[in-house]
Design a protein around this motif. Structure first.
Motif, PDB file in Angstrom:
ATOM      1  N   ALA A   2       0.828  -1.215   0.000  1.00 45.63           N
ATOM      2  CA  ALA A   2       0.000   0.000   0.000  1.00 45.63           C
ATOM      3  C   ALA A   2       0.858   1.259   0.000  1.00 45.63           C
ATOM      4  CB  ALA A   2      -0.930  -0.008   1.217  1.00 45.63           C
ATOM      5  N   LEU A   3       1.947   1.253   0.767  1.00 46.27           N
ATOM      6  CA  LEU A   3       2.836   2.406   0.787  1.00 46.27           C
ATOM      7  C   LEU A   3       3.498   2.611  -0.567  1.00 46.27           C
ATOM      8  CD1 LEU A   3       4.227   4.653   2.433  1.00 46.27           C
ATOM      9  CD2 LEU A   3       5.989   2.975   3.014  1.00 46.27           C
ATOM     10  N   GLY A   4       3.884   1.523  -1.218  1.00 47.69           N
ATOM     11  CA  GLY A   4       4.489   1.626  -2.544  1.00 47.69           C
ATOM     12  C   GLY A   4       3.536   2.228  -3.563  1.00 47.69           C
ATOM     13  N   PHE A   5       2.295   1.773  -3.552  1.00 44.46           N
ATOM     14  CA  PHE A   5       1.324   2.334  -4.495  1.00 44.46           C
ATOM     15  C   PHE A   5       0.995   3.786  -4.163  1.00 44.46           C
ATOM     16  CE2 PHE A   5       0.308  -2.082  -5.727  1.00 44.46           C
ATOM     17  CZ  PHE A   5       0.427  -1.924  -7.099  1.00 44.46           C
ATOM     18  N   ALA A   6       0.990   4.129  -2.881  1.00 50.48           N
ATOM     19  CA  ALA A   6       0.740   5.529  -2.508  1.00 50.48           C
ATOM     20  C   ALA A   6       1.884   6.428  -2.975  1.00 50.48           C
ATOM     21  CB  ALA A   6       0.555   5.641  -0.995  1.00 50.48           C
ATOM     22  N   LEU A   7       3.123   5.919  -2.901  1.00 49.63           N
ATOM     23  CA  LEU A   7       4.265   6.714  -3.364  1.00 49.63           C
ATOM     24  C   LEU A   7       4.279   6.867  -4.876  1.00 49.63           C
ATOM     25  CD1 LEU A   7       7.138   5.405  -1.076  1.00 49.63           C
ATOM     26  CD2 LEU A   7       6.001   7.618  -0.979  1.00 49.63           C
ATOM     27  N   MET A   8       3.671   5.932  -5.598  1.00 47.78           N
ATOM     28  CA  MET A   8       3.609   6.028  -7.059  1.00 47.78           C
ATOM     29  C   MET A   8       2.574   7.046  -7.525  1.00 47.78           C
ATOM     30  SD  MET A   8       3.879   2.375  -8.896  1.00 47.78           S
ATOM     31  CE  MET A   8       4.288   1.054  -7.792  1.00 47.78           C
ATOM     32  N   ALA A   9       1.625   7.360  -6.697  1.00 42.58           N
ATOM     33  CA  ALA A   9       0.519   8.223  -7.105  1.00 42.58           C
ATOM     34  C   ALA A   9       0.972   9.657  -7.317  1.00 42.58           C
ATOM     35  CB  ALA A   9      -0.579   8.190  -6.038  1.00 42.58           C
ATOM     36  N   GLY A  10       0.232  10.363  -8.134  1.00 41.39           N
ATOM     37  CA  GLY A  10       0.465  11.779  -8.351  1.00 41.39           C
ATOM     38  C   GLY A  10       1.470  12.060  -9.444  1.00 41.39           C
ATOM     39  N   GLY A  11       1.881  13.307  -9.546  1.00 43.69           N
ATOM     40  CA  GLY A  11       2.871  13.711 -10.524  1.00 43.69           C
ATOM     41  C   GLY A  11       2.298  14.073 -11.874  1.00 43.69           C
ATOM     42  N   GLY A  12       1.005  13.986 -12.002  1.00 39.64           N
ATOM     43  CA  GLY A  12       0.378  14.324 -13.268  1.00 39.64           C
ATOM     44  C   GLY A  12       0.213  15.835 -13.416  1.00 39.64           C
ATOM     45  N   SER A  13      -0.277  16.229 -14.546  1.00 42.00           N
ATOM     46  CA  SER A  13      -0.491  17.644 -14.816  1.00 42.00           C
ATOM     47  C   SER A  13      -1.983  17.890 -14.985  1.00 42.00           C
ATOM     48  CB  SER A  13       0.251  18.048 -16.091  1.00 42.00           C
ATOM     49  OG  SER A  13       0.014  19.394 -16.390  1.00 42.00           O
ATOM     50  N   ASP A  14      -2.433  19.036 -14.509  1.00 39.28           N
ATOM     51  CA  ASP A  14      -3.844  19.390 -14.665  1.00 39.28           C
ATOM     52  C   ASP A  14      -4.155  19.754 -16.116  1.00 39.28           C
ATOM     53  OD1 ASP A  14      -4.277  18.969 -11.979  1.00 39.28           O
ATOM     54  OD2 ASP A  14      -3.859  21.062 -11.452  1.00 39.28           O
ATOM     55  N   ASP A  15      -3.194  20.327 -16.786  1.00 43.66           N
ATOM     56  CA  ASP A  15      -3.355  20.718 -18.181  1.00 43.66           C
ATOM     57  C   ASP A  15      -2.689  19.661 -19.063  1.00 43.66           C
ATOM     58  OD1 ASP A  15      -3.765  22.051 -20.530  1.00 43.66           O
ATOM     59  OD2 ASP A  15      -2.235  23.583 -20.175  1.00 43.66           O
ATOM     60  N   PRO A  16      -3.433  19.010 -19.960  1.00 44.64           N
ATOM     61  CA  PRO A  16      -2.834  17.950 -20.786  1.00 44.64           C
ATOM     62  C   PRO A  16      -1.794  18.465 -21.781  1.00 44.64           C
ATOM     63  CG  PRO A  16      -5.119  18.319 -21.420  1.00 44.64           C
ATOM     64  CD  PRO A  16      -4.861  19.155 -20.210  1.00 44.64           C
ATOM     65  N   ASN A  17      -1.751  19.767 -22.011  1.00 46.79           N
ATOM     66  CA  ASN A  17      -0.774  20.332 -22.947  1.00 46.79           C
ATOM     67  C   ASN A  17       0.558  20.665 -22.294  1.00 46.79           C
ATOM     68  OD1 ASN A  17      -2.608  20.215 -25.086  1.00 46.79           O
ATOM     69  ND2 ASN A  17      -3.532  22.155 -24.426  1.00 46.79           N
ATOM     70  N   VAL A  18       0.628  20.539 -20.969  1.00 46.59           N
ATOM     71  CA  VAL A  18       1.845  20.871 -20.238  1.00 46.59           C
ATOM     72  C   VAL A  18       2.447  19.584 -19.693  1.00 46.59           C
ATOM     73  CG1 VAL A  18       2.781  22.130 -18.261  1.00 46.59           C
ATOM     74  CG2 VAL A  18       0.935  23.120 -19.611  1.00 46.59           C
ATOM     75  N   PHE A  19       3.744  19.354 -19.980  1.00 48.10           N
ATOM     76  CA  PHE A  19       4.443  18.165 -19.489  1.00 48.10           C
ATOM     77  C   PHE A  19       5.006  18.437 -18.100  1.00 48.10           C
ATOM     78  CE2 PHE A  19       8.405  15.759 -19.017  1.00 48.10           C
ATOM     79  CZ  PHE A  19       7.882  14.480 -19.063  1.00 48.10           C
ATOM     80  N   ASN A  20       4.794  17.512 -17.196  1.00 43.74           N
ATOM     81  CA  ASN A  20       5.301  17.633 -15.846  1.00 43.74           C
ATOM     82  C   ASN A  20       6.400  16.588 -15.643  1.00 43.74           C
ATOM     83  OD1 ASN A  20       5.748  18.072 -13.159  1.00 43.74           O
ATOM     84  ND2 ASN A  20       3.672  17.610 -12.500  1.00 43.74           N
ATOM     85  N   PRO A  21       7.660  16.988 -15.512  1.00 37.34           N
ATOM     86  CA  PRO A  21       8.743  16.009 -15.343  1.00 37.34           C
ATOM     87  C   PRO A  21       8.763  15.339 -13.972  1.00 37.34           C
ATOM     88  CG  PRO A  21       9.627  18.228 -15.227  1.00 37.34           C
ATOM     89  CD  PRO A  21       8.167  18.353 -15.591  1.00 37.34           C
ATOM     90  N   GLU A  22       7.850  15.706 -13.073  1.00 37.04           N
ATOM     91  CA  GLU A  22       7.781  15.090 -11.748  1.00 37.04           C
ATOM     92  C   GLU A  22       7.456  13.606 -11.821  1.00 37.04           C
ATOM     93  OE1 GLU A  22       8.201  15.648  -8.177  1.00 37.04           O
ATOM     94  OE2 GLU A  22       9.357  17.088  -9.320  1.00 37.04           O
ATOM     95  N   ILE A  23       6.880  13.136 -12.909  1.00 34.21           N
ATOM     96  CA  ILE A  23       6.539  11.714 -12.998  1.00 34.21           C
ATOM     97  C   ILE A  23       7.783  10.843 -13.109  1.00 34.21           C
ATOM     98  CG2 ILE A  23       4.267  12.124 -13.986  1.00 34.21           C
ATOM     99  CD1 ILE A  23       5.409  11.308 -16.695  1.00 34.21           C
ATOM    100  N   PHE A  24       8.918  11.436 -13.436  1.00 35.75           N
ATOM    101  CA  PHE A  24      10.143  10.674 -13.590  1.00 35.75           C
ATOM    102  C   PHE A  24      11.112  10.865 -12.424  1.00 35.75           C
ATOM    103  CE2 PHE A  24       8.904  11.343 -18.116  1.00 35.75           C
ATOM    104  CZ  PHE A  24       8.564  10.026 -18.360  1.00 35.75           C
ATOM    105  N   ASN A  25      10.629  11.263 -11.266  1.00 33.63           N
ATOM    106  CA  ASN A  25      11.549  11.446 -10.146  1.00 33.63           C
ATOM    107  C   ASN A  25      11.900  10.090  -9.509  1.00 33.63           C
ATOM    108  OD1 ASN A  25       9.329  10.837  -8.601  1.00 33.63           O
ATOM    109  ND2 ASN A  25       9.238  12.792  -7.535  1.00 33.63           N
ATOM    110  N   TRP A  26      12.896  10.104  -8.637  1.00 33.81           N
ATOM    111  CA  TRP A  26      13.445   8.885  -8.051  1.00 33.81           C
ATOM    112  C   TRP A  26      12.411   8.112  -7.232  1.00 33.81           C
ATOM    113  CZ3 TRP A  26      14.369   7.180  -3.030  1.00 33.81           C
ATOM    114  CH2 TRP A  26      15.240   6.095  -2.914  1.00 33.81           C
ATOM    115  N   ARG A  27      11.546   8.823  -6.549  1.00 30.75           N
ATOM    116  CA  ARG A  27      10.549   8.179  -5.689  1.00 30.75           C
ATOM    117  C   ARG A  27       9.588   7.316  -6.494  1.00 30.75           C
ATOM    118  NH1 ARG A  27       6.252  11.947  -3.078  1.00 30.75           N
ATOM    119  NH2 ARG A  27       5.206  11.434  -5.008  1.00 30.75           N
ATOM    120  N   ARG A  28       9.135   7.806  -7.645  1.00 33.00           N
ATOM    121  CA  ARG A  28       8.156   7.073  -8.446  1.00 33.00           C
ATOM    122  C   ARG A  28       8.779   5.999  -9.321  1.00 33.00           C
ATOM    123  NH1 ARG A  28       6.018  12.325  -8.557  1.00 33.00           N
ATOM    124  NH2 ARG A  28       4.053  12.393  -7.446  1.00 33.00           N
ATOM    125  N   ILE A  29      10.042   6.174  -9.702  1.00 37.86           N
ATOM    126  CA  ILE A  29      10.676   5.220 -10.617  1.00 37.86           C
ATOM    127  C   ILE A  29      11.403   4.114  -9.869  1.00 37.86           C
ATOM    128  CG2 ILE A  29      12.451   5.013 -12.411  1.00 37.86           C
ATOM    129  CD1 ILE A  29       9.941   6.330 -13.397  1.00 37.86           C
TER     130      ILE A  29
END
Length: 89
Positions: free
Chosen positions: A32-59
């Motif tokens: 459960a903790l692993g899946f909670a740490l994977m959550a988030g990092g998306g962008s509210d605007d689909p036209n804007v790329f958020n590099p937070e999805i590739f941080n060390w915690r999620r990868i």
């Protein structure tokens, strides 16, 4: 008399012991903790790329915790709760 003996011999034993269930809860918590740490990092605007999805915690960290949790679950299932009682015989 026969029915009373039958009731005495039929015991409601759990498949796993308390030790197994403790390890299962620890494994479930890791998953459960692993899946909670994977959550988030998306962008509210689909036209804007958020590099937070590739941080060390999620990868690295979150998938490692999930795999560790599954490993603990396998260990909990294979753990013999009566090992100490068997070795004293």
């Amino acid at each position: 008399m026969g029915e009373q003996k039958r009731k005495e011999t039929l015991k409601n034993d759990f498949i796993f012991g308390a030790k197994n269930y403790k390890f299962m809860l620890i494994g479930l918590g890791c998953i459960a903790l692993g899946f909670a740490l994977m959550a988030g990092g998306g962008s509210d605007d689909p036209n804007v790329f958020n590099p937070e999805i590739f941080n060390w915690r999620r990868i690295r960290l979150a998938p490692t915790l999930v795999l560790l949790g599954f490993g603990i679950q396998v260990y909990a299932i294979l753990l013999n709760p009566n090992k100490d009682a068997d070795s004293k015989k």
